[in-house]
Motif scaffolding. Structure first.
Motif, PDB file in Angstrom:
ATOM      1  N   ASP A 159     -10.525  -5.527   2.066  1.00 12.76           N
ATOM      2  CA  ASP A 159      -9.079  -5.451   2.316  1.00 12.76           C
ATOM      3  C   ASP A 159      -8.754  -5.434   3.799  1.00 12.76           C
ATOM      4  O   ASP A 159      -7.750  -6.000   4.223  1.00 12.76           O
ATOM      5  CB  ASP A 159      -8.490  -4.225   1.604  1.00 12.76           C
ATOM      6  CG  ASP A 159      -8.346  -4.475   0.111  1.00 12.76           C
ATOM      7  OD1 ASP A 159      -7.545  -5.354  -0.246  1.00 12.76           O
ATOM      8  OD2 ASP A 159      -9.040  -3.828  -0.688  1.00 12.76           O
ATOM      9  N   LEU A 242      -6.192   6.380 -11.823  1.00 18.30           N
ATOM     10  CA  LEU A 242      -6.702   5.369 -10.892  1.00 18.30           C
ATOM     11  C   LEU A 242      -7.168   4.085 -11.591  1.00 18.30           C
ATOM     12  O   LEU A 242      -7.640   3.166 -10.941  1.00 18.30           O
ATOM     13  CB  LEU A 242      -7.858   5.943 -10.061  1.00 18.30           C
ATOM     14  CG  LEU A 242      -7.517   7.108  -9.129  1.00 18.30           C
ATOM     15  CD1 LEU A 242      -8.755   7.542  -8.349  1.00 18.30           C
ATOM     16  CD2 LEU A 242      -6.404   6.728  -8.150  1.00 18.30           C
ATOM     17  N   GLY A 244      -5.473   1.719 -12.936  1.00 23.42           N
ATOM     18  CA  GLY A 244      -4.687   0.605 -12.403  1.00 23.42           C
ATOM     19  C   GLY A 244      -3.852   1.119 -11.253  1.00 23.42           C
ATOM     20  O   GLY A 244      -3.081   2.069 -11.437  1.00 23.42           O
ATOM     21  N   ILE A 245      -4.011   0.552 -10.066  1.00 22.63           N
ATOM     22  CA  ILE A 245      -3.233   1.013  -8.910  1.00 22.63           C
ATOM     23  C   ILE A 245      -2.801  -0.183  -8.072  1.00 22.63           C
ATOM     24  O   ILE A 245      -3.365  -1.276  -8.172  1.00 22.63           O
ATOM     25  CB  ILE A 245      -4.042   1.984  -8.014  1.00 22.63           C
ATOM     26  CG1 ILE A 245      -5.218   1.269  -7.324  1.00 22.63           C
ATOM     27  CG2 ILE A 245      -4.574   3.169  -8.824  1.00 22.63           C
ATOM     28  CD1 ILE A 245      -5.944   2.138  -6.306  1.00 22.63           C
ATOM     29  N   THR A 246      -1.778   0.049  -7.256  1.00 21.65           N
ATOM     30  CA  THR A 246      -1.381  -0.936  -6.251  1.00 21.65           C
ATOM     31  C   THR A 246      -1.781  -0.374  -4.902  1.00 21.65           C
ATOM     32  O   THR A 246      -1.387   0.749  -4.566  1.00 21.65           O
ATOM     33  CB  THR A 246       0.136  -1.167  -6.265  1.00 21.65           C
ATOM     34  OG1 THR A 246       0.548  -1.389  -7.605  1.00 21.65           O
ATOM     35  CG2 THR A 246       0.517  -2.348  -5.395  1.00 21.65           C
ATOM     36  N   ILE A 247      -2.562  -1.126  -4.149  1.00 21.67           N
ATOM     37  CA  ILE A 247      -2.968  -0.659  -2.821  1.00 21.67           C
ATOM     38  C   ILE A 247      -2.214  -1.437  -1.754  1.00 21.67           C
ATOM     39  O   ILE A 247      -1.524  -2.408  -2.039  1.00 21.67           O
ATOM     40  CB  ILE A 247      -4.487  -0.781  -2.602  1.00 21.67           C
ATOM     41  CG1 ILE A 247      -4.931  -2.254  -2.715  1.00 21.67           C
ATOM     42  CG2 ILE A 247      -5.252   0.076  -3.613  1.00 21.67           C
ATOM     43  CD1 ILE A 247      -6.363  -2.485  -2.252  1.00 21.67           C
ATOM     44  N   GLY A 248      -2.375  -0.975  -0.520  1.00 25.83           N
ATOM     45  CA  GLY A 248      -1.751  -1.677   0.594  1.00 25.83           C
ATOM     46  C   GLY A 248      -0.256  -1.470   0.668  1.00 25.83           C
ATOM     47  O   GLY A 248       0.497  -2.356   1.061  1.00 25.83           O
ATOM     48  N   LYS A 249       0.209  -0.282   0.284  1.00 23.28           N
ATOM     49  CA  LYS A 249       1.637  -0.007   0.324  1.00 23.28           C
ATOM     50  C   LYS A 249       2.036   0.870   1.510  1.00 23.28           C
ATOM     51  O   LYS A 249       3.188   1.274   1.619  1.00 23.28           O
ATOM     52  CB  LYS A 249       2.067   0.640  -0.994  1.00 23.28           C
ATOM     53  CG  LYS A 249       1.823  -0.272  -2.193  1.00 23.28           C
ATOM     54  CD  LYS A 249       2.512   0.227  -3.436  1.00 23.28           C
ATOM     55  CE  LYS A 249       4.020   0.055  -3.343  1.00 23.28           C
ATOM     56  NZ  LYS A 249       4.708   0.438  -4.577  1.00 23.28           N
ATOM     57  N   GLY A 250       1.092   1.171   2.402  1.00 25.62           N
ATOM     58  CA  GLY A 250       1.427   1.898   3.624  1.00 25.62           C
ATOM     59  C   GLY A 250       2.385   1.071   4.468  1.00 25.62           C
ATOM     60  O   GLY A 250       2.452  -0.151   4.317  1.00 25.62           O
ATOM     61  N   GLU A 253       1.132  -2.165   6.212  1.00 26.03           N
ATOM     62  CA  GLU A 253       0.293  -3.108   5.480  1.00 26.03           C
ATOM     63  C   GLU A 253       1.079  -4.382   5.154  1.00 26.03           C
ATOM     64  O   GLU A 253       2.303  -4.389   5.145  1.00 26.03           O
ATOM     65  CB  GLU A 253      -0.260  -2.465   4.204  1.00 26.03           C
ATOM     66  CG  GLU A 253      -1.008  -1.167   4.457  1.00 26.03           C
ATOM     67  CD  GLU A 253      -2.059  -1.278   5.555  1.00 26.03           C
ATOM     68  OE1 GLU A 253      -2.956  -2.108   5.413  1.00 26.03           O
ATOM     69  OE2 GLU A 253      -1.972  -0.533   6.560  1.00 26.03           O
ATOM     70  N   GLU A 258      -2.864  -5.529  -6.733  1.00 25.83           N
ATOM     71  CA  GLU A 258      -3.238  -4.711  -7.879  1.00 25.83           C
ATOM     72  C   GLU A 258      -4.755  -4.590  -7.949  1.00 25.83           C
ATOM     73  O   GLU A 258      -5.459  -5.587  -7.825  1.00 25.83           O
ATOM     74  CB  GLU A 258      -2.738  -5.355  -9.189  1.00 25.83           C
ATOM     75  CG  GLU A 258      -1.240  -5.610  -9.239  1.00 25.83           C
ATOM     76  CD  GLU A 258      -0.424  -4.353  -9.064  1.00 25.83           C
ATOM     77  OE1 GLU A 258      -0.658  -3.381  -9.810  1.00 25.83           O
ATOM     78  OE2 GLU A 258       0.436  -4.327  -8.150  1.00 25.83           O
TER      79      GLU A 258
ATOM     80  N   ALA B 241      -6.058   0.311   3.395  1.00 25.89           N
ATOM     81  CA  ALA B 241      -5.346  -0.160   2.201  1.00 25.89           C
ATOM     82  C   ALA B 241      -5.010   0.995   1.256  1.00 25.89           C
ATOM     83  O   ALA B 241      -4.175   0.841   0.360  1.00 25.89           O
ATOM     84  CB  ALA B 241      -6.183  -1.212   1.471  1.00 25.89           C
ATOM     85  N   GLY B 244      -1.264   4.099   1.507  1.00 22.54           N
ATOM     86  CA  GLY B 244      -0.134   4.204   0.588  1.00 22.54           C
ATOM     87  C   GLY B 244      -0.466   3.422  -0.664  1.00 22.54           C
ATOM     88  O   GLY B 244      -0.764   2.226  -0.571  1.00 22.54           O
ATOM     89  N   THR B 246       0.214   3.042  -5.232  1.00 18.23           N
ATOM     90  CA  THR B 246       0.892   3.468  -6.451  1.00 18.23           C
ATOM     91  C   THR B 246      -0.180   3.678  -7.503  1.00 18.23           C
ATOM     92  O   THR B 246      -0.975   2.768  -7.758  1.00 18.23           O
ATOM     93  CB  THR B 246       1.863   2.380  -6.947  1.00 18.23           C
ATOM     94  OG1 THR B 246       2.682   1.969  -5.856  1.00 18.23           O
ATOM     95  CG2 THR B 246       2.736   2.915  -8.076  1.00 18.23           C
ATOM     96  N   GLY B 250      -2.213   1.691 -14.986  1.00 13.79           N
ATOM     97  CA  GLY B 250      -3.003   1.210 -16.126  1.00 13.79           C
ATOM     98  C   GLY B 250      -2.107   1.070 -17.347  1.00 13.79           C
ATOM     99  O   GLY B 250      -1.046   1.703 -17.415  1.00 13.79           O
TER     100      GLY B 250
END
Lengths: 632, 632
Positions: A159, A242, A244-250, A253, A258, B241, B244, B246, B250
């Motif tokens: 990432d 954990l 299913g998560i969405t990363i890179g929301k800082g 970013e 997903e 990444a 932050g 969500t 899942g």
């Protein structure tokens, strides 16, 4: 050679696993390792009762002949487990303490996550356990942590690289990746970068300034297609949030995406640890691990990201097997713990190799394969043995009357719920009907050219008539011998008959071990070989997604790899509800992962959850004794 | 007592840290521990050169007098660091090897994340290092992993509980949390549940069936307000990444929510490890850790979730300090590594306590506090010493000519970028101007009633005139002595003058150590005491969010806790760009966290990132020697 001078005193009713385990003082590791003839430089102590064995022992013993190699597998299990580890340990105790044979037990390290959820421990049970069982079930010597952090460093590298590529032009990327040395002189490629140069067809010894703009771009921009990323992050906790998560929301970013976390043992790094032959091979395998495809369809590896060396450094101590002991003082290697459904579910090759040398030609190495024989044993033969070059001398199939009753049509067995009455009363017909499942596993093991011993792991409510019918059906299907094991309630003494049967099977004339499939057929042919010959399927179909991925993997040059099926452990088929010995079904391959090639035959849970009342409620420390309480 | 028979041979120019560290064979831990008088049952070996010291040593030594307690702090640092650890180690080597005094070094365990990013190692540098430095900077004895997993189990417990509460009515929840025992008899409360019963005013010995429906609901439904959750998950990797994310996306999850990961050392579990006095105190502190508020505004703790015991079990070995050694063979405790901006930034109380007993009345314990004296030292006194009851005998402030030039108005110092010429040429005026920063730190340390020794950690390009002016200004501000240290290039020999100055300071008549503020004033009064008296602020203002949280914490009964300021380390003020000795500024408290009460005075980065070319590119293993390459 008796491994422990004192005899196990077995109480009835059998106390809790933790009570038994804590009632036996382990042999101090210094004493145990001396008994085993390990030199001081071949052992690294981790506290009083744990140690790691240095792989340099293989140099000393390189010309020593191997012992007999016994793999323990089982029938299609219930969710309660059928006691494969208990049998593996009990059989070892019988060999070492009661038959006086050199013996070594090799098992996987369990995930810590389920320890605090609802599963029992994984150190065996009753009077056939690995101790200290708290250490076994918790951090042990830190291998799982090392694997998890190596995997997570790889994930962060992916990432982070996509982030930096999204904010920098080729020239700037190249400039940062291959800076001039501090004197402002030459651009220095790190050694790992030379692998990427070679892959791109560029002379690895080239001067950094001599690359064309196009070459610089090709080198510096991996251009990862985010939809193809295979590597997920891992944690050794049952954390459903954990999955299913969405990363890179800082806030700084660029491109949220997903993904999710798996339990640490499901990581490819763990699967690799179990298959590595030595440190250079570990380095090589980690570096070659495919993490994604580029937008052009090229496979992107850990070494393309520059992180294969760092992963190896993080895992170098984890490559040394951890030495523990059984309740009767026989040695145990606990090493690597790959998930048995998505990965290959077998302990490490290096542990088996070291153990085989250490026991010598009169000795026995008892190694365990995960889940039923259709899953762990198939992968043991076709993946692990193919990698190691070792061939087993005998397979032990563990069956329980309970599991066979389920396969005979008994009501569902659910963890944490009371069992239906048929599971605690004599039901010979139900057992007999369910033996169809055992018989498929016996015949499957015979297909590899191996002698087979069946062990009925006896529960207190099993009757003699129930056990007799299982033994009879096992021999009918081709087992060399079938015996009843009472090692849960009696320790090694209860597995002497089993040990004698195994010893006899191992001394049969030359076995012609063979793999189920060769490597040089197509991916689909290999999948078909397993589905038809092991699972009993009529046919195999593929989803569009699976078809596309098979095509991509063949194009990327991975068609020569073995296949690691991702299938439920609760049925011989792909459908957990089909008990017994189903036939005539069509398997649908829904998706295909890489690393190994693992066709997904249904939803595979790679991140367990915690129940409303997790087991952690009971876990604490008794400060007056310093002992852990409430663990199993 | 000389700790090592051979003398350090120092090369010039000084080789890389890794080269120096790998050129010295450490004393085997069995030998070192014997030399230190540790009994066999007081030590747990972890490989050849690492060990954990059992806290039972405190029982044996409980009546022994303590040694002298020296805390090493520093001026406001540049991003390159000013060599506090190097000085801590060099001073120890001088005491032990060159003055023949019993000595113990106590430092934090560094995070692994930055090891693969861009920071240098944290084991000191040059000829003043802790070895084996690879172990120090990597897994060590697994404490950080244990802390991370304990924290993550807590986090999983929070989200899992919210999930189960969202899908079950009170009665069902209660029924699952307090099931009847297997015989279908009594409902059994786990011991940890009795704490919650007591908190709710219900008799902890009550029979589970005797609770009213309302009591059952109050017991079983924590009703966590997701917006108040403090606990974030952690990982010991620089993974931007994850800043932050969500979670809960899942397909079977009910309520996605925004959260993120911090670096593992930023966890409250780590801060607690450092402050715990013994195992029962660790258990108590972990259980009391506040993770969120209920929708009614009640504080929800780890024990309300039933997980305090399991966290303690996971961290019980981590409570034993890890023993390493310096290049000159003096003993080092590496123990706990709380983040220095959001947490208290000091190594553990238990390590200091054991060390003080072990060196005895003629000996010295050199302990390091993170960042500048406004951050780590203030927390050392007002949080760590308040908790431990120990009082330091002397403070050492480490200054560099480079940092003081920056404070005097020099151009920015940026890691990985070439330094401006003024930092490598003689600039006496610039240094003199920058001494205003050092002087504030000297005066601040004196406010606690401590003798102060200033050490100029000499870099090769520093001139005698530059060093002289620093020493002169230090003494003007009230330092008892100021000396130049050449321990980076010369090892302990280069810090003999420093050791003599420290010895002299420690032998001054009775010191009247005092805290900066008492605990029984309001939260805002405490914050003000620190901002005005240590940072030099004129005033403190609060955001609405901060005001609301201060009010909530006072209502929840936490007003009696010490304050753990979360502030930039790069300025005495809240603004990293204000160098030197700023005055007259107003601090804005933007937010307030709990655990400790930590007022956030600006954006605090709790998850570092990786640069375009992370340090991991260079990290690998040389298979011919087995040594790690490219690490620093």
């Amino acid at each position: 050679m008796a491994y422990r001078d004192d005899d196990l005193v077995c109480a009835w009713p059998v106390p809790s696993d933790l009570d038994i385990a804590q009632s036996i003082a382990p042999i101090p590791m210094q004493e145990l390792s001396a008994k085993m003839g390990l030199a001081q430089e071949e052992i690294h102590y981790y506290g009083r009762y744990k140690a790691k064995v240095d792989l340099c022992v293989l140099d000393r013993l390189k010309d020593a002949p191997n012992g007999k190699y016994v793999v323990v597998t089982g029938v299609t299990p219930t969710p309660l487990g059928e006691g494969k580890t208990t049998t593996t340990v009990g059989l070892s105790q019988a060999f070492g303490k009661h038959l006086g044979c050199p013996v070594f037990t090799c098992v996987r390290q369990p995930s810590m996550g389920p320890t605090f959820g609802m599963k029992g421990g994984a150190a065996g049970g009753g009077y056939s356990q690995i101790i200290p069982m708290e250490e076994f079930n918790l951090h042990l010597t830190g291998d799982l942590h090392a694997v998890a952090i190596a995997n997570n460093l790889l994930a962060a590298a992916i990432d982070t690289r996509m982030f930096h590529e999204s904010t920098q032009k080729d020239e700037a990327l190249f400039d940062r990746l291959v800076p001039r040395d501090s004197a402002g002189g030459k651009r220095r490629f790190a050694p790992v970068m030379k692998k990427r140069l070679a892959k791109l067809g560029i002379d690895p010894e080239i001067d950094g300034d001599s690359l064309t703009a196009e070459q610089k771009g090709a080198f510096a921009r991996l251009d990862i297609d985010p939809d193809t990323i295979i590597t997920r992050r891992v944690v050794d906790v049952n954390d459903r949030a954990l999955r299913g998560i969405t990363i890179g929301k800082g806030e700084n970013e660029k491109a949220p995406r997903e993904t999710g976390f798996d339990i640490a043992v499901a990581s490819e790094a763990m699967a690799i640890l179990a298959l590595a032959q030595d440190l250079p091979d570990l380095r090589d395998r980690l570096g070659r691990a495919v993490v994604a495809s580029s937008k052009n369809g090229d496979a992107i590896t850990a070494d393309d990201l520059g992180v294969g060396g760092a992963m190896t450094v993080l895992m170098k101590d984890a490559l040394m097997p951890t030495l523990l002991q059984t309740l009767e003082g026989t040695p145990v290697f606990v090493h690597a713990g790959p998930f048995a459904n998505i990965a290959h579910g077998n302990s490490s090759i290096v542990a088996d190799k070291v153990a085989l040398k250490m026991v010598g030609p009169e000795g026995f190495v008892i190694t365990e394969a995960g889940f039923g024989a259709d899953v762990g044993f198939e992968k043991f033969c076709d993946i692990k043995c193919r990698s190691s070059g070792l061939h087993p001398d005998c397979a032990v199939i563990v069956a329980t009357v309970r599991a066979l009753k389920l396969h005979g049509g008994g009501p569902p067995v659910i963890a944490g719920k009371p069992k239906a009455p048929c599971y605690t009363s004599e039901e010979v017909d139900l057992v007999e009907k369910g033996c169809c499942n055992l018989q498929v596993h016996v015949r499957n093991c015979r297909k590899y050219g191996l002698p087979v011993v069946v062990c009925v792991n006896r529960h207190p409510t099993d009757t003699a008539r129930e056990i007799d019918i299982v033994c009879q059906k096992a021999v009918e299907a081709g087992a060399n011998k079938a015996v009843c094991g009472e090692h849960w309630s009696s320790g090694g003494k209860g597995a002497v008959a089993l040990a004698e049967a195994v010893k006899e099977a191992c001394s049969l004339p030359e076995k012609a071990f063979s793999f189920l499939y060769p490597l040089d057929i197509s991916i689909k042919e290999k999948i078909s070989a397993i589905c038809v010959n092991i699972y009993g399927a009529k046919d195999v179909e593929y989803s569009d997604v699976a078809n596309a991925k098979v095509e991509r993997f063949e194009k990327q040059g991975f068609s020569g790899m073995p296949i690691c099926m991702a299938k439920t452990q609760y049925s011989l088929s792909h459908d957990a509800d089909l008990k017994g010995a189903p036939t005539g079904f069509t398997v649908l391959v829904k998706d295909v992962g890489a690393g190994f090639i693992y066709p997904l035959l249904g939803p595979i849970m790679t991140m367990p959850g915690l129940p409303t009342r997790p087991a952690f409620y009971d876990v604490d420390i008794d400060f007056s004794t310093g002992k852990i309480t409430g663990l199993f």
